[in-house]
Enzyme design. Structure first.
Site, mmCIF file in Angstrom:
data_model
loop_
_atom_site.group_PDB
_atom_site.id
_atom_site.type_symbol
_atom_site.label_atom_id
_atom_site.label_comp_id
_atom_site.label_asym_id
_atom_site.label_seq_id
_atom_site.Cartn_x
_atom_site.Cartn_y
_atom_site.Cartn_z
ATOM 1 N N GLY A 104 0.794 -1.220 0.000
ATOM 2 C CA GLY A 104 0.000 0.000 0.000
ATOM 3 C C GLY A 104 0.822 1.264 0.000
ATOM 4 O O GLY A 104 0.296 2.367 0.020
ATOM 5 N N GLY A 106 2.184 2.457 -2.353
ATOM 6 C CA GLY A 106 1.808 3.181 -3.572
ATOM 7 C C GLY A 106 0.322 3.518 -3.617
ATOM 8 O O GLY A 106 -0.187 4.003 -4.625
ATOM 9 N N GLU A 112 -5.064 -4.143 -5.565
ATOM 10 C CA GLU A 112 -4.031 -5.191 -5.484
ATOM 11 C C GLU A 112 -4.574 -6.398 -4.725
ATOM 12 O O GLU A 112 -4.485 -7.528 -5.160
ATOM 13 C CB GLU A 112 -2.789 -4.653 -4.769
ATOM 14 N N LYS A 130 13.332 -5.149 1.678
ATOM 15 C CA LYS A 130 11.924 -5.249 2.134
ATOM 16 C C LYS A 130 11.749 -6.359 3.181
ATOM 17 O O LYS A 130 10.709 -6.444 3.818
ATOM 18 C CB LYS A 130 11.013 -5.537 0.943
HETATM 19 O O1 DER Z 1 1.830 0.057 -3.069
HETATM 20 C C1 DER Z 1 2.149 -1.132 -3.178
HETATM 21 O O2 DER Z 1 1.514 -2.067 -2.632
HETATM 22 C C2 DER Z 1 3.418 -1.473 -3.901
HETATM 23 O O3 DER Z 1 3.359 -2.774 -4.437
HETATM 24 C C3 DER Z 1 4.518 -1.377 -2.889
HETATM 25 O O4 DER Z 1 4.175 -2.189 -1.869
HETATM 26 C C4 DER Z 1 5.878 -1.746 -3.441
HETATM 27 O O5 DER Z 1 6.299 -0.670 -4.172
HETATM 28 P P1 DER Z 1 7.818 -0.585 -4.659
HETATM 29 O O6 DER Z 1 8.059 -1.812 -5.508
HETATM 30 O O7 DER Z 1 7.848 0.694 -5.450
HETATM 31 O O8 DER Z 1 8.687 -0.553 -3.431
#
Ligand code: DER
Length: 244
Positions: A104, A106, A112, A130
């Site tokens: 989340g 983004g 999603e 991560k």
């Molecule tokens: O917003 C989201 O869920 C995206 O998938 C995030 O979790 C990962 O974003 P990134 O690949 O730009 O780090």
């Protein structure tokens, strides 16, 4: 390798390993998922993949896929046979040892989650930054809420037993992505607000916290993705690994 190269490695590998011709594919959102989308477009163009239909998890993924000429559909249409997605590929903001996720960052967490729930396989693609021991401290938990009396909902979130110690903050910005660049509340693709909950210590019981959040009036969806992950592909400086 730069972090971008790591993201590209896992984005491409997920598509090469899991996407076959004729599949219905869920396309994730974010900078890592964007590489997976890029790879699908490239393989379609090269004729190495044929008759793929994709379901984007955000407006910006839809736009990227359209630019690449990837055939799109949606879960929304009644005649859509596309609630049976073969594989969804997406990034994550945090991955714990049980492969539960925080997503989340983004702002696309609802689409999603629903797409990834409909998918037979949900492949998560991350760079190793991560990975974490417990969800919370490394990335604030996004919660999508109704703008109507958002302050009450934000306070109620902070009082949930499983989110003790969490500090909620309304996400500001020109759009729902995590670029906090404006003074107005960020608005998601669903026209809602996002509260980010910051933790100093890990959420002890993520599934319980997920249930408590959904029990709150005013909460639309949250970024805890529990028990959904099929596999995580991780790119680190020593190469690519996968769990399980
Ligand atoms: O917003 C989201 O869920 C995206 O998938 C995030 O979790 C990962 O974003 P990134 O690949 O730009 O780090």
């Amino acid at each position: 390798a730069t972090q971008d190269e790591l993201k590209k490695q896992v984005g491409y590998k997920a598509v090469d390993d899991y996407v076959k011709s004729g599949m219905v594919v869920g396309l994730g959102t974010g900078s890592t998922a964007a590489f997976a989308v890029e790879r699908v477009g490239q393989l379609l163009k090269e004729g190495k993949l044929t008759d793929i239909v994709a379901i984007p998890t955000s407006v910006r993924t839809k736009e990227q896929a359209e630019e690449l000429g990837i055939p799109l559909t949606t879960l929304g249409t009644p005649e859509s046979r596309f609630s049976k997605i073969d594989v969804a590929i997406d990034g994550a903001d945090a991955v714990d040892p049980q492969l539960n996720l925080i997503k989340g960052g983004g702002g696309a967490l609802f689409r999603e989650k629903i797409v990834e729930e409909c998918a037979d396989k949900f492949i998560v693609i991350v760079d190793d930054s991560k990975m974490c021991d417990g969800l919370g401290p490394s990335f604030a938990l996004p919660v999508e809420i109704a703008p109507f009396c958002w302050e009450h909902t934000m306070r109620a979130i902070a009082e949930l037993p499983s989110l003790k110690g969490g500090k909620p903050q309304l996400r500001l910005g020109s759009s729902a992505n995590n670029a906090v660049d404006g003074k107005d509340p960020a608005v998601t693709d669903n026209g809602l607000y996002i509260v980010d909950v910051f933790f100093d210590t890990p959420i002890a019981d993520a599934p319980k916290a997920a249930a408590e959040l959904k029990g709150l009036c005013g909460v639309f969806e949250h970024g805890l993705f529990c028990g959904m992950t099929t596999s995580v592909i991780i790119a680190g400086k020593d190469g690519i690994s996968q769990k399980p």
